[in-house]
Design a protein around this motif. Structure first.
Motif, PDB file in Angstrom:
ATOM      1  N   MET A 163     -22.010  -9.850   8.396  1.00 45.43           N
ATOM      2  CA  MET A 163     -21.848  -9.135   9.642  1.00 45.43           C
ATOM      3  C   MET A 163     -22.298  -7.679   9.493  1.00 45.43           C
ATOM      4  O   MET A 163     -22.968  -7.154  10.360  1.00 45.43           O
ATOM      5  CB  MET A 163     -20.383  -9.204  10.102  1.00 45.43           C
ATOM      6  CG  MET A 163     -20.075  -8.358  11.315  1.00 45.43           C
ATOM      7  SD  MET A 163     -21.055  -8.641  12.806  1.00 45.43           S
ATOM      8  CE  MET A 163     -20.659 -10.302  13.172  1.00 45.43           C
ATOM      9  N   ALA A 164     -21.907  -7.054   8.396  1.00 42.98           N
ATOM     10  CA  ALA A 164     -22.268  -5.648   8.191  1.00 42.98           C
ATOM     11  C   ALA A 164     -23.785  -5.472   8.193  1.00 42.98           C
ATOM     12  O   ALA A 164     -24.291  -4.491   8.749  1.00 42.98           O
ATOM     13  CB  ALA A 164     -21.660  -5.136   6.887  1.00 42.98           C
ATOM     14  N   GLN A 165     -24.508  -6.408   7.594  1.00 41.30           N
ATOM     15  CA  GLN A 165     -25.970  -6.314   7.554  1.00 41.30           C
ATOM     16  C   GLN A 165     -26.561  -6.442   8.952  1.00 41.30           C
ATOM     17  O   GLN A 165     -27.500  -5.727   9.295  1.00 41.30           O
ATOM     18  CB  GLN A 165     -26.546  -7.388   6.619  1.00 41.30           C
ATOM     19  CG  GLN A 165     -28.043  -7.271   6.433  1.00 41.30           C
ATOM     20  CD  GLN A 165     -28.477  -5.907   5.909  1.00 41.30           C
ATOM     21  OE1 GLN A 165     -27.846  -5.329   5.037  1.00 41.30           O
ATOM     22  NE2 GLN A 165     -29.558  -5.384   6.458  1.00 41.30           N
ATOM     23  N   LEU A 166     -26.005  -7.337   9.762  1.00 44.80           N
ATOM     24  CA  LEU A 166     -26.475  -7.500  11.137  1.00 44.80           C
ATOM     25  C   LEU A 166     -26.282  -6.205  11.918  1.00 44.80           C
ATOM     26  O   LEU A 166     -27.179  -5.759  12.641  1.00 44.80           O
ATOM     27  CB  LEU A 166     -25.727  -8.644  11.830  1.00 44.80           C
ATOM     28  CG  LEU A 166     -26.008  -8.806  13.324  1.00 44.80           C
ATOM     29  CD1 LEU A 166     -27.436  -9.261  13.559  1.00 44.80           C
ATOM     30  CD2 LEU A 166     -25.023  -9.759  13.946  1.00 44.80           C
ATOM     31  N   ILE A 167     -25.123  -5.581  11.762  1.00 44.20           N
ATOM     32  CA  ILE A 167     -24.839  -4.332  12.469  1.00 44.20           C
ATOM     33  C   ILE A 167     -25.787  -3.230  11.997  1.00 44.20           C
ATOM     34  O   ILE A 167     -26.349  -2.492  12.814  1.00 44.20           O
ATOM     35  CB  ILE A 167     -23.361  -3.912  12.288  1.00 44.20           C
ATOM     36  CG1 ILE A 167     -22.422  -4.962  12.893  1.00 44.20           C
ATOM     37  CG2 ILE A 167     -23.106  -2.527  12.903  1.00 44.20           C
ATOM     38  CD1 ILE A 167     -22.581  -5.208  14.371  1.00 44.20           C
ATOM     39  N   LEU A 168     -25.982  -3.120  10.674  1.00 38.32           N
ATOM     40  CA  LEU A 168     -26.884  -2.079  10.156  1.00 38.32           C
ATOM     41  C   LEU A 168     -28.306  -2.264  10.651  1.00 38.32           C
ATOM     42  O   LEU A 168     -28.954  -1.305  11.080  1.00 38.32           O
ATOM     43  CB  LEU A 168     -26.852  -2.064   8.630  1.00 38.32           C
ATOM     44  CG  LEU A 168     -25.599  -1.465   7.994  1.00 38.32           C
ATOM     45  CD1 LEU A 168     -25.664  -1.595   6.472  1.00 38.32           C
ATOM     46  CD2 LEU A 168     -25.445  -0.014   8.393  1.00 38.32           C
ATOM     47  N   SER A 169     -28.814  -3.492  10.593  1.00 33.32           N
ATOM     48  CA  SER A 169     -30.185  -3.704  11.057  1.00 33.32           C
ATOM     49  C   SER A 169     -30.258  -3.536  12.571  1.00 33.32           C
ATOM     50  O   SER A 169     -31.244  -3.027  13.100  1.00 33.32           O
ATOM     51  CB  SER A 169     -30.712  -5.055  10.591  1.00 33.32           C
ATOM     52  OG  SER A 169     -30.439  -6.077  11.488  1.00 33.32           O
ATOM     53  N   GLY A 170     -29.187  -3.923  13.278  1.00 33.98           N
ATOM     54  CA  GLY A 170     -29.140  -3.727  14.724  1.00 33.98           C
ATOM     55  C   GLY A 170     -29.130  -2.258  15.094  1.00 33.98           C
ATOM     56  O   GLY A 170     -29.765  -1.846  16.073  1.00 33.98           O
ATOM     57  N   LEU A 171     -28.410  -1.442  14.320  1.00 31.33           N
ATOM     58  CA  LEU A 171     -28.403   0.004  14.566  1.00 31.33           C
ATOM     59  C   LEU A 171     -29.792   0.595  14.354  1.00 31.33           C
ATOM     60  O   LEU A 171     -30.220   1.462  15.118  1.00 31.33           O
ATOM     61  CB  LEU A 171     -27.386   0.695  13.658  1.00 31.33           C
ATOM     62  CG  LEU A 171     -25.941   0.616  14.115  1.00 31.33           C
ATOM     63  CD1 LEU A 171     -25.004   1.074  13.005  1.00 31.33           C
ATOM     64  CD2 LEU A 171     -25.736   1.457  15.364  1.00 31.33           C
ATOM     65  N   ASP A 172     -30.488   0.106  13.327  1.00 33.46           N
ATOM     66  CA  ASP A 172     -31.870   0.552  13.121  1.00 33.46           C
ATOM     67  C   ASP A 172     -32.733   0.220  14.337  1.00 33.46           C
ATOM     68  O   ASP A 172     -33.515   1.052  14.799  1.00 33.46           O
ATOM     69  CB  ASP A 172     -32.470  -0.094  11.866  1.00 33.46           C
ATOM     70  CG  ASP A 172     -31.912   0.475  10.580  1.00 33.46           C
ATOM     71  OD1 ASP A 172     -31.309   1.572  10.605  1.00 33.46           O
ATOM     72  OD2 ASP A 172     -32.067  -0.196   9.531  1.00 33.46           O
ATOM     73  N   ASP A 173     -32.559  -1.009  14.849  1.00 33.97           N
ATOM     74  CA  ASP A 173     -33.316  -1.415  16.031  1.00 33.97           C
ATOM     75  C   ASP A 173     -32.947  -0.558  17.237  1.00 33.97           C
ATOM     76  O   ASP A 173     -33.822  -0.145  18.004  1.00 33.97           O
ATOM     77  CB  ASP A 173     -33.075  -2.890  16.359  1.00 33.97           C
ATOM     78  CG  ASP A 173     -33.753  -3.832  15.378  1.00 33.97           C
ATOM     79  OD1 ASP A 173     -34.677  -3.389  14.658  1.00 33.97           O
ATOM     80  OD2 ASP A 173     -33.353  -5.010  15.324  1.00 33.97           O
ATOM     81  N   LEU A 174     -31.635  -0.297  17.419  1.00 39.08           N
ATOM     82  CA  LEU A 174     -31.211   0.547  18.544  1.00 39.08           C
ATOM     83  C   LEU A 174     -31.876   1.915  18.479  1.00 39.08           C
ATOM     84  O   LEU A 174     -32.381   2.417  19.486  1.00 39.08           O
ATOM     85  CB  LEU A 174     -29.685   0.722  18.551  1.00 39.08           C
ATOM     86  CG  LEU A 174     -28.842  -0.439  19.045  1.00 39.08           C
ATOM     87  CD1 LEU A 174     -27.359  -0.084  18.959  1.00 39.08           C
ATOM     88  CD2 LEU A 174     -29.212  -0.841  20.462  1.00 39.08           C
ATOM     89  N   ASN A 175     -31.862   2.507  17.296  1.00 39.20           N
ATOM     90  CA  ASN A 175     -32.474   3.828  17.137  1.00 39.20           C
ATOM     91  C   ASN A 175     -33.977   3.787  17.390  1.00 39.20           C
ATOM     92  O   ASN A 175     -34.535   4.697  18.012  1.00 39.20           O
ATOM     93  CB  ASN A 175     -32.163   4.403  15.753  1.00 39.20           C
ATOM     94  CG  ASN A 175     -30.697   4.790  15.629  1.00 39.20           C
ATOM     95  OD1 ASN A 175     -30.092   5.286  16.570  1.00 39.20           O
ATOM     96  ND2 ASN A 175     -30.123   4.548  14.475  1.00 39.20           N
ATOM     97  N   LYS A 176     -34.630   2.724  16.927  1.00 37.68           N
ATOM     98  CA  LYS A 176     -36.070   2.572  17.150  1.00 37.68           C
ATOM     99  C   LYS A 176     -36.363   2.409  18.643  1.00 37.68           C
ATOM    100  O   LYS A 176     -37.236   3.079  19.186  1.00 37.68           O
ATOM    101  CB  LYS A 176     -36.592   1.361  16.369  1.00 37.68           C
ATOM    102  CG  LYS A 176     -38.096   1.128  16.524  1.00 37.68           C
ATOM    103  CD  LYS A 176     -38.537  -0.099  15.777  1.00 37.68           C
ATOM    104  CE  LYS A 176     -38.396  -1.248  16.728  1.00 37.68           C
ATOM    105  NZ  LYS A 176     -38.907  -2.513  16.394  1.00 37.68           N
ATOM    106  N   PHE A 177     -35.597   1.543  19.312  1.00 35.66           N
ATOM    107  CA  PHE A 177     -35.810   1.327  20.744  1.00 35.66           C
ATOM    108  C   PHE A 177     -35.524   2.603  21.532  1.00 35.66           C
ATOM    109  O   PHE A 177     -36.199   2.898  22.516  1.00 35.66           O
ATOM    110  CB  PHE A 177     -34.941   0.186  21.271  1.00 35.66           C
ATOM    111  CG  PHE A 177     -35.288  -1.170  20.708  1.00 35.66           C
ATOM    112  CD1 PHE A 177     -36.595  -1.516  20.408  1.00 35.66           C
ATOM    113  CD2 PHE A 177     -34.299  -2.114  20.478  1.00 35.66           C
ATOM    114  CE1 PHE A 177     -36.922  -2.767  19.898  1.00 35.66           C
ATOM    115  CE2 PHE A 177     -34.602  -3.368  19.969  1.00 35.66           C
ATOM    116  CZ  PHE A 177     -35.918  -3.697  19.677  1.00 35.66           C
TER     117      PHE A 177
END
Length: 109
Positions: free
Chosen positions: A1-15
């Motif tokens: 779960m932590a990895q999903l959140i971290l990669s999702g945060l990266d995507d949020l920042n990119k978007f």
């Protein structure tokens, strides 16, 4: 779960940086559901704002965390009807999600 959140945060920042609001809000909503599903031990797809509120209170979520979640869900819902968001607004929402996800992870599931 932590990895999903971290990669999702990266995507949020990119978007947010690219001002891709549709992609941003789709990812934000998915991350909210996944984080809440993990905390509440139920399928992410079944998470609703009202259900999360009631169950998170029982887990000891603070009023600030609950309000932050409401604001994030509201932003996702509002984006469907009024998708005008600036890169700065999206970045602020990404930061709010990061803080709120950290608070949720601190709750005993």
């Amino acid at each position: 779960m932590a990895q999903l959140i971290l990669s999702g945060l990266d995507d949020l920042n990119k978007f947010a940086a690219e001002n891709k609001s549709d992609d941003f809000f789709a990812m934000l909503f998915r991350l909210l559901q996944e984080q809440l599903g993990e905390r509440l031990d139920c399928p992410a797809i079944s998470i609703t704002e009202a259900d999360a509120d009631n169950r998170l209170i029982l887990l000891g979520a603070t009023p600030e965390t609950l309000e932050s979640l409401r604001e994030l869900f509201h932003a996702c819902n509002q984006a469907r009807y009024a998708p005008v968001q600036t890169s700065q607004e999206l970045s602020a929402l990404a930061a709010k999600f990061k803080k709120t996800a950290g608070e949720l992870q601190g709750l005993k599931a």
